[in-house]
Design an enzyme around this catalytic site. Structure first.
Site, PDB file in Angstrom:
ATOM      1  N   ARG A  55       0.829  -1.218   0.000  1.00 63.47           N
ATOM      2  CA  ARG A  55       0.000   0.000   0.000  1.00 63.47           C
ATOM      3  C   ARG A  55       0.854   1.255   0.000  1.00 63.47           C
ATOM      4  NH1 ARG A  55      -4.681   0.668   4.435  1.00 63.47           N
ATOM      5  NH2 ARG A  55      -2.910   1.147   5.774  1.00 63.47           N
ATOM      6  N   LYS A 154      -2.739   6.909   1.010  1.00 66.55           N
ATOM      7  CA  LYS A 154      -2.580   7.223   2.441  1.00 66.55           C
ATOM      8  C   LYS A 154      -1.499   8.293   2.533  1.00 66.55           C
ATOM      9  CE  LYS A 154      -2.276   4.875   6.919  1.00 66.55           C
ATOM     10  NZ  LYS A 154      -3.408   5.502   7.591  1.00 66.55           N
ATOM     11  N   GLU A 187     -16.466   6.518   5.432  1.00 65.31           N
ATOM     12  CA  GLU A 187     -15.628   5.865   6.439  1.00 65.31           C
ATOM     13  C   GLU A 187     -15.546   6.819   7.623  1.00 65.31           C
ATOM     14  OE1 GLU A 187     -11.482   5.382   5.400  1.00 65.31           O
ATOM     15  OE2 GLU A 187     -11.482   7.186   4.152  1.00 65.31           O
TER      16      GLU A 187
HETATM   17  N1  PMP Z   1      -9.550   4.926   7.029  1.00 64.87           N
HETATM   18  C1  PMP Z   1      -8.671   5.893   7.345  1.00 64.87           C
HETATM   19  C2  PMP Z   1      -8.958   7.280   6.934  1.00 64.87           C
HETATM   20  C3  PMP Z   1      -7.496   5.575   8.036  1.00 64.87           C
HETATM   21  O1  PMP Z   1      -6.615   6.528   8.348  1.00 64.87           O
HETATM   22  C4  PMP Z   1      -7.266   4.236   8.420  1.00 64.87           C
HETATM   23  C5  PMP Z   1      -6.002   3.853   9.145  1.00 64.87           C
HETATM   24  N2  PMP Z   1      -5.891   4.471  10.391  1.00 64.87           N
HETATM   25  C6  PMP Z   1      -8.227   3.267   8.103  1.00 64.87           C
HETATM   26  C7  PMP Z   1      -9.347   3.652   7.386  1.00 64.87           C
HETATM   27  C8  PMP Z   1      -8.038   1.830   8.471  1.00 64.87           C
HETATM   28  O2  PMP Z   1      -7.011   1.257   7.688  1.00 64.87           O
HETATM   29  P1  PMP Z   1      -6.097   0.078   8.242  1.00 64.87           P
HETATM   30  O3  PMP Z   1      -7.005  -1.026   8.610  1.00 64.87           O
HETATM   31  O4  PMP Z   1      -5.195  -0.265   7.114  1.00 64.87           O
HETATM   32  O5  PMP Z   1      -5.366   0.608   9.414  1.00 64.87           O
END
Ligand code: PMP
Length: 293
Positions: A55, A154, A187
């Site tokens: 990622r 990200k 989200e």
């Molecule tokens: N959405 C956002 C905006 C995030 O920053 C994160 C990670 N903190 C997630 C979802 C969850 O992703 P992951 O399971 O890869 O930590």
């Protein structure tokens, strides 16, 4: 076992906290120009490290940031920093910024990206929220539209999420639901969202502009293996308010139950059975599914 001094990987060197510094001309600092990962280690096993490394390279590729090292080298940086910190369980922050440039925007003036890896710990939500559930509030700040800055990247530019987090804090809750421009549930500020309705697991599809969480993907796999029908689908706040269960997922949060959204009670105000089953399955998986150090 717990380490004594924190050791940070700082651009080719392993240094103590005080020596882990960067230039104020780093475009990560000046412009939020860079990418990062939040990764978790359980019992000296870095959970789904390959997925996190993939990622961060994919995020970098989209913003045309050449990391300058291979995925294998990046993997070794994470593992070696973890070894040197000698923690059994850890939260790992990997950061790649555009690097040091001048005061202008031009990324071409930044010849070399900066790479940092911090191994520490994180407690995002208090322990009792896992048994009692979380209250959430919908933010008026909409999630970034994919056509402007795709949330699948990200990036170090988290202002969109921070604005919504401020709203949550001001409303007296710990997490905010963020909607898309069109008003669909997208989200949360640092977590993905799931609903259970009539035995089905629902979560928004990646293309609407979410960060495609590593935890989200693991939960989808676990649910499917458990015989739960999973649907990546658009839904609205009405669906959240009327869900049988709601929970959030993230590296720091793992799976956390939501018992109230915008003042509407969900799951009769207690973590639901599907959540409990999936959390247990996730915790079992987390101990084994990764790279050991
Ligand atoms: N959405 C956002 C905006 C995030 O920053 C994160 C990670 N903190 C997630 C979802 C969850 O992703 P992951 O399971 O890869 O930590």
């Amino acid at each position: 076992m717990s380490g004594t001094e924190m050791i940070i990987y700082c651009d080719g060197r392993y240094v103590g906290k005080e020596d882990a510094t960067t230039s104020i001309f780093d475009h990560g600092f000046l412009y939020g120009d860079g990418v990062f990962e939040g990764i978790r280690a359980y019992s000296r096993c870095v959970f789904r490290l390959k997925e996190h490394i993939d990622r961060v390279f994919e995020s970098a590729n989209t913003i045309m940031l050449d990391i300058g090292i291979t995925r294998e080298e990046m993997t070794e940086i994470v593992l070696e920093t973890s070894r040197r910190n000698n923690l059994d369980d850890a939260y790992i922050r990997l950061v790649v910024s555009r690097g040091v440039g001048d005061l202008g925007l031009d990324p071409l003036k930044c010849p070399k990206p900066s790479i940092f890896c911090i191994v520490g710990s994180i407690v995002l939500y208090p322990e009792e929220t896992y048994t009692q559930g979380l209250k959430v509030q919908t933010a008026s700040t909409r999630r970034n539209i994919p056509a402007a800055l795709n949330p699948r990247v990200k990036s170090l530019n988290y202002l969109n999420n921070i604005m919504a987090k401020i709203e949550a804090t001001r409303a007296g809750v710990m997490e905010a639901i963020m909607l898309t421009q069109e008003g669909y549930v997208c989200e949360c500020t640092g977590d993905n969202i799931f609903l259970i309705k009539n035995g089905r697991l629902l979560t928004p599809p990646a293309y609407i502009g979410i960060l495609q969480g590593v935890t989200r993907d693991a939960v989808i796999e676990l649910a499917q293996k458990d015989g739960i029908a999973v649907q990546e689908t658009l839904f609205t706040l009405h669906d959240v308010y009327t869900a049988d269960e709601c929970f959030l997922t993230g590296t720091a949060a793992e799976l956390i139950p939501v018992i109230e959204a915008d003042g509407r009670r969900i799951s009769e105000g207690a973590p639901g059975p599907v959540f409990k089953r999936l959390l247990q399955k996730f915790r079992d998986l987390a101990k084994t599914d990764g790279e050991t150090y």
